[in-house]
Write an enzyme that holds these catalytic residues in place. Structure first.
Site, PDB file in Angstrom:
ATOM      1  N   GLU A 268      51.353  68.682 142.535  1.00  0.00           N
ATOM      2  CA  GLU A 268      51.691  67.733 141.478  1.00  0.00           C
ATOM      3  C   GLU A 268      51.377  68.339 140.108  1.00  0.00           C
ATOM      4  O   GLU A 268      50.641  69.342 140.023  1.00  0.00           O
ATOM      5  CB  GLU A 268      50.875  66.450 141.678  1.00  0.00           C
ATOM      6  CG  GLU A 268      51.101  65.760 143.030  1.00  0.00           C
ATOM      7  CD  GLU A 268      52.400  64.970 143.115  1.00  0.00           C
ATOM      8  OE1 GLU A 268      53.351  65.249 142.336  1.00  0.00           O
ATOM      9  OE2 GLU A 268      52.487  64.067 143.957  1.00  0.00           O
TER      10      GLU A 268
ATOM     11  N   ASN B 119      59.150  64.689 139.177  1.00  0.00           N
ATOM     12  CA  ASN B 119      58.115  65.026 138.180  1.00  0.00           C
ATOM     13  C   ASN B 119      57.866  66.535 138.094  1.00  0.00           C
ATOM     14  O   ASN B 119      56.898  66.969 137.484  1.00  0.00           O
ATOM     15  CB  ASN B 119      56.807  64.285 138.492  1.00  0.00           C
ATOM     16  CG  ASN B 119      56.172  64.713 139.814  1.00  0.00           C
ATOM     17  OD1 ASN B 119      56.719  65.551 140.533  1.00  0.00           O
ATOM     18  ND2 ASN B 119      55.039  64.133 140.148  1.00  0.00           N
TER      19      ASN B 119
ATOM     20  N   ASP C  98      54.229  71.581 153.753  1.00  0.00           N
ATOM     21  CA  ASP C  98      53.247  70.504 153.595  1.00  0.00           C
ATOM     22  C   ASP C  98      53.342  69.481 154.721  1.00  0.00           C
ATOM     23  O   ASP C  98      54.290  69.475 155.507  1.00  0.00           O
ATOM     24  CB  ASP C  98      53.415  69.832 152.223  1.00  0.00           C
ATOM     25  CG  ASP C  98      54.874  69.541 151.856  1.00  0.00           C
ATOM     26  OD1 ASP C  98      55.739  69.576 152.761  1.00  0.00           O
ATOM     27  OD2 ASP C  98      55.150  69.287 150.690  1.00  0.00           O
TER      28      ASP C  98
ATOM     29  N   HIS D 160      57.259  68.552 140.679  1.00  0.00           N
ATOM     30  CA  HIS D 160      56.381  69.132 141.696  1.00  0.00           C
ATOM     31  C   HIS D 160      57.177  70.011 142.657  1.00  0.00           C
ATOM     32  O   HIS D 160      58.382  69.830 142.836  1.00  0.00           O
ATOM     33  CB  HIS D 160      55.561  68.063 142.434  1.00  0.00           C
ATOM     34  CG  HIS D 160      56.290  67.239 143.436  1.00  0.00           C
ATOM     35  ND1 HIS D 160      55.921  65.952 143.757  1.00  0.00           N
ATOM     36  CD2 HIS D 160      57.373  67.497 144.221  1.00  0.00           C
ATOM     37  CE1 HIS D 160      56.723  65.483 144.689  1.00  0.00           C
ATOM     38  NE2 HIS D 160      57.611  66.393 144.980  1.00  0.00           N
TER      39      HIS D 160
HETATM   40  P1  PGA Z   1      63.607  65.158 148.148  1.00  0.00           P
HETATM   41  O1  PGA Z   1      62.130  65.611 147.782  1.00  0.00           O
HETATM   42  O2  PGA Z   1      64.287  66.368 148.720  1.00  0.00           O
HETATM   43  O3  PGA Z   1      63.440  64.087 149.192  1.00  0.00           O
HETATM   44  O4  PGA Z   1      64.238  64.676 146.888  1.00  0.00           O
HETATM   45  C1  PGA Z   1      61.956  66.798 147.094  1.00  0.00           C
HETATM   46  C2  PGA Z   1      60.501  66.982 146.757  1.00  0.00           C
HETATM   47  O5  PGA Z   1      59.814  65.993 146.477  1.00  0.00           O
HETATM   48  O6  PGA Z   1      60.049  68.132 146.761  1.00  0.00           O
END
Ligand code: PGA
Length: 240
Positions: free
Chosen positions: A142, A135, A67, A137
């Site tokens: 999302e 959450n 992404d 995702h």
């Molecule tokens: P993070 O993000 O590795 O910074 O915790 C993970 C994500 O949101 O997929």
């Protein structure tokens, strides 16, 4: 799903590296699906160290990233293309021409999504690295994202904007939209390696491993993948 629980972040990163190293050793022309965020930085450090010490080569390796923020490119140090160069690509012998990520600055966003989907069809991934959001995702898919989704533009949720604001000078600077690979694209990888650390991921990890398979918890789709490994630390595994 194979679950590996590590003592701490360092051990999680080492064990994740072992999974990645096997793929690269078995196929020096492998296609690696890569992720950004805080979680995989330790994995990338292990890859860099191994490249420096043991000469593991990435010359023929291709990569595709999950992404990118809409509106950002390499000129912004919060962009994911910047992140990947800084945390991995600049420190191994990969050819930058073999690395791929959505163009956050694309003028025609729909055309950019179509370009990326076509590219993903041409480059079947041998492994896909994933983090997980608090959450549930994966990438920027999302809660509520259809399981059949392919690369698309998303409106980021308030919880993701808040989680990611630590990387920006202020929460107002966090882009509100992003390009993301869809869940269907992610599931097409031969192997999935998902990483999680910290107590704030425990609920999401429960949903990933033991919860109902539902679009409300995007990561739960991975229960349907035939070759998925979760490597997490004890804190993230505390509800399992
Ligand atoms: P993070 O993000 O590795 O910074 O915790 C993970 C994500 O949101 O997929």
């Amino acid at each position: 799903m194979k679950v590996i629980v590590a003592e701490n972040y360092e051990e999680m990163s080492r064990k994740a590296f072992e999974v990645m190293a096997e793929v690269v050793k078995n196929n020096p022309r492998a296609v690696l699906g890569l992720a950004t965020g805080s979680t995989p930085i330790g994995l990338y450090k292990n890859m860099i160290e191994d490249h420096e010490k043991n000469g593991t080569s990435y010359r023929e390796i291709k990569t595709v990233n999950l992404d990118e923020y809409a509106g950002l490119d390499y000129s912004s140090d919060q962009s994911y293309v910047y992140f990947m160069r800084h945390n991995l690509f600049d420190h191994i012998d990969i050819d930058l021409k073999n690395t791929n990520i959505e163009n956050g600055k694309a003028a025609d966003r729909a055309a950019e999504c179509a370009r990326y989907n076509a590219l993903l069809d041409e480059l079947p991934r041998d492994i896909q690295v994933l983090g997980i959001g608090s959450n549930g995702h994966i990438a920027f898919n999302e809660p509520g994202t259809p399981f059949g989704s392919v690369t698309h533009i998303v409106d980021l949720t308030e919880s993701t904007i808040k989680d990611n604001s630590r990387m920006f000078a202020s929460i107002d600077e966090v882009p509100r939209q992003a390009f993301t690979m869809g869940l269907k694209n992610i599931m097409q990888s031969k192997k999935i390696l998902i990483l999680a650390n910290g107590a704030n991921k425990a609920k999401a990890v429960y949903g990933l491993v033991k919860g109902e398979v539902t679009e409300n918890v995007p990561a739960s789709i991975l229960q349907l993948h035939p070759d998925c490994t979760l490597v997490c630390d004890k804190a993230a595994a505390s509800l399992l």
